[in-house]
Design a protein around this motif. Structure first.
Motif, PDB file in Angstrom:
ATOM      1  N   UNK A  18      30.436  47.850  35.389  1.00 20.65           N
ATOM      2  CA  UNK A  18      31.618  48.461  35.860  1.00 20.65           C
ATOM      3  C   UNK A  18      31.340  49.279  36.769  1.00 20.65           C
ATOM      4  N   UNK A  19      31.908  50.827  36.470  1.00 16.07           N
ATOM      5  CA  UNK A  19      31.579  51.837  36.729  1.00 16.07           C
ATOM      6  C   UNK A  19      30.458  51.601  37.182  1.00 16.07           C
ATOM      7  N   UNK A  61      17.428  50.450  47.220  1.00 16.32           N
ATOM      8  CA  UNK A  61      16.379  49.432  46.086  1.00 16.32           C
ATOM      9  C   UNK A  61      16.258  48.310  47.122  1.00 16.32           C
ATOM     10  N   UNK A  62      15.162  47.347  45.905  1.00 20.07           N
ATOM     11  CA  UNK A  62      14.187  45.772  46.345  1.00 20.07           C
ATOM     12  C   UNK A  62      15.497  44.791  46.349  1.00 20.07           C
ATOM     13  N   UNK A  63      16.511  45.534  45.654  1.00 17.75           N
ATOM     14  CA  UNK A  63      17.942  44.364  45.381  1.00 17.75           C
ATOM     15  C   UNK A  63      18.823  45.591  44.549  1.00 17.75           C
ATOM     16  N   UNK A  64      19.907  45.245  44.731  1.00 18.96           N
ATOM     17  CA  UNK A  64      20.699  45.533  43.615  1.00 18.96           C
ATOM     18  C   UNK A  64      21.622  44.288  42.924  1.00 18.96           C
ATOM     19  N   UNK A  65      21.496  44.343  41.168  1.00 20.19           N
ATOM     20  CA  UNK A  65      21.933  43.336  40.324  1.00 20.19           C
ATOM     21  C   UNK A  65      23.137  44.226  39.474  1.00 20.19           C
ATOM     22  N   UNK A  66      24.633  43.735  39.968  1.00 18.77           N
ATOM     23  CA  UNK A  66      25.933  44.199  39.660  1.00 18.77           C
ATOM     24  C   UNK A  66      26.511  43.878  38.772  1.00 18.77           C
ATOM     25  N   UNK A  67      26.899  44.032  37.506  1.00 18.85           N
ATOM     26  CA  UNK A  67      27.813  42.567  36.487  1.00 18.85           C
ATOM     27  C   UNK A  67      29.210  43.610  36.060  1.00 18.85           C
ATOM     28  N   UNK A 101      30.426  38.165  37.868  1.00 21.36           N
ATOM     29  CA  UNK A 101      31.900  39.064  37.267  1.00 21.36           C
ATOM     30  C   UNK A 101      32.307  37.730  36.838  1.00 21.36           C
ATOM     31  N   UNK A 102      33.613  37.964  36.228  1.00 18.58           N
ATOM     32  CA  UNK A 102      34.385  36.638  35.147  1.00 18.58           C
ATOM     33  C   UNK A 102      35.423  36.685  36.236  1.00 18.58           C
ATOM     34  N   UNK A 103      35.682  35.794  35.802  1.00 21.27           N
ATOM     35  CA  UNK A 103      36.956  35.325  36.690  1.00 21.27           C
ATOM     36  C   UNK A 103      38.249  35.739  35.985  1.00 21.27           C
ATOM     37  N   UNK A 104      38.559  35.851  34.606  1.00 22.61           N
ATOM     38  CA  UNK A 104      39.999  36.888  34.638  1.00 22.61           C
ATOM     39  C   UNK A 104      39.332  37.905  34.307  1.00 22.61           C
ATOM     40  N   UNK A 105      38.601  38.850  34.860  1.00 20.55           N
ATOM     41  CA  UNK A 105      38.602  40.029  34.614  1.00 20.55           C
ATOM     42  C   UNK A 105      39.823  41.254  35.206  1.00 20.55           C
ATOM     43  N   UNK A 106      40.210  41.464  33.986  1.00 20.33           N
ATOM     44  CA  UNK A 106      41.384  41.943  33.946  1.00 20.33           C
ATOM     45  C   UNK A 106      41.210  43.995  34.604  1.00 20.33           C
TER      46      UNK A 106
END
Length: 274
Positions: free
Chosen positions: A144-145, A161-167, A210-215
């Motif tokens: 999120x933030x 960075x070597x990479x980004x892993x974002x939730x 990412x969630x398909x129903x993220x509100x």
């Protein structure tokens, strides 16, 4: 039909194989070491939890991952990613979960939170030797933030960075008139453009879950980001989860999604770290 009797040589080989299988499947994950260290940003002392892999099982200089919690830049705790950090450490990564200033506790805005994230990132790089950490193989992550904080560490600090892993990362989207994010975040921080649907990180692999129903952050915004980035020299992999809402990946909310996202994350880390 009568079965052929095993010869003594064959029997010994089978017994050896059976022992190897038993040892493999009965082995427990090695213990990890935990500690808290502190960095300074904005005149405030802030904590970073460190999860180090067992040095006997994973010797030498190790790759790493730094997590940033979510909470709309208002609330949150670095303990949010404890389960993910421990899981990464048990697989041989030096994992970190960093605190940054939030408006509930400090008189700050989202830009200050992102500057803290960049300061934590530089602190890790400058002190990498203390944890046998390879500064060239550190992935930045967050939810999120915290996803936006992670994405902004490179642009603010000038060190990628070597990479980004974002939730389910927070992202600015000019095409979304109902965006909740635009009320929290300005378009620039000290002249640096904030993470948005037209951001491109050339040469940096990016995993977005990412969630398909993220509100909170519609997946349409994330799809616009991934499509634009990949069309302009980016390297973004988007994994969408049906029926998943915002902050779907925590083990105390949905253990199935926790394991699914951890599987994606660990494969991503393995690919980057070699």
């Amino acid at each position: 039909m009568k079965l052929k009797a095993w010869s003594e040589t064959e029997r010994k080989k089978l017994e050896q194989l059976q022992k190897q299988l038993t040892d493999l499947h009965s082995a427990r994950d090695a213990d990890i070491c935990r500690e808290t260290v502190y960095y300074e940003s904005g005149g405030v002392r802030l904590g970073i939890d460190v999860y180090r892999p067992n040095a006997d099982k994973y010797p030498g200089v190790r790759p790493g991952i730094l997590f940033f919690f979510g909470g709309g830049f208002r609330v949150g705790t670095r303990l949010s990613f404890r389960d993910q950090a421990e899981a990464c450490a048990r697989q041989g990564y030096v994992a970190f979960s960093a605190e940054y200033r939030i408006s509930l506790r400090y008189d700050v805005n989202a830009g200050d939170s992102m500057r803290d994230g960049a300061a934590a990132w530089m602190f890790l790089r400058e002190n990498a030797g203390k944890w046998h950490l390879d500064p060239g193989r550190i992935v930045l992550s967050g939810g999120s933030a915290g996803g936006m904080v992670a994405a902004m560490c490179g642009p603010i600090s000038g060190k990628d960075p070597a990479g980004l892993a974002l939730f389910n990362p927070v992202i600015l989207d000019d095409e979304d008139p109902k965006s909740q994010v635009s009320r929290l975040v300005s378009k620039e921080i000290g002249g640096v453009e904030v993470f948005n649907t037209k951001s491109v990180q050339p040469g940096i692999p990016v995993l977005v879950m990412h969630g398909e129903e993220d509100q909170v952050v519609p997946i349409s915004s994330i799809r616009r980001y991934a499509e634009y980035a990949n069309a302009h020299s980016g390297n973004v992999k988007l994994v969408a989860y049906p029926r998943a809402r915002h902050s779907f990946y925590f083990s105390n909310l949905n253990r199935a999604f926790f394991y699914l996202t951890m599987g994606e994350l660990l494969q991503f880390l393995e690919k980057i770290s070699g």
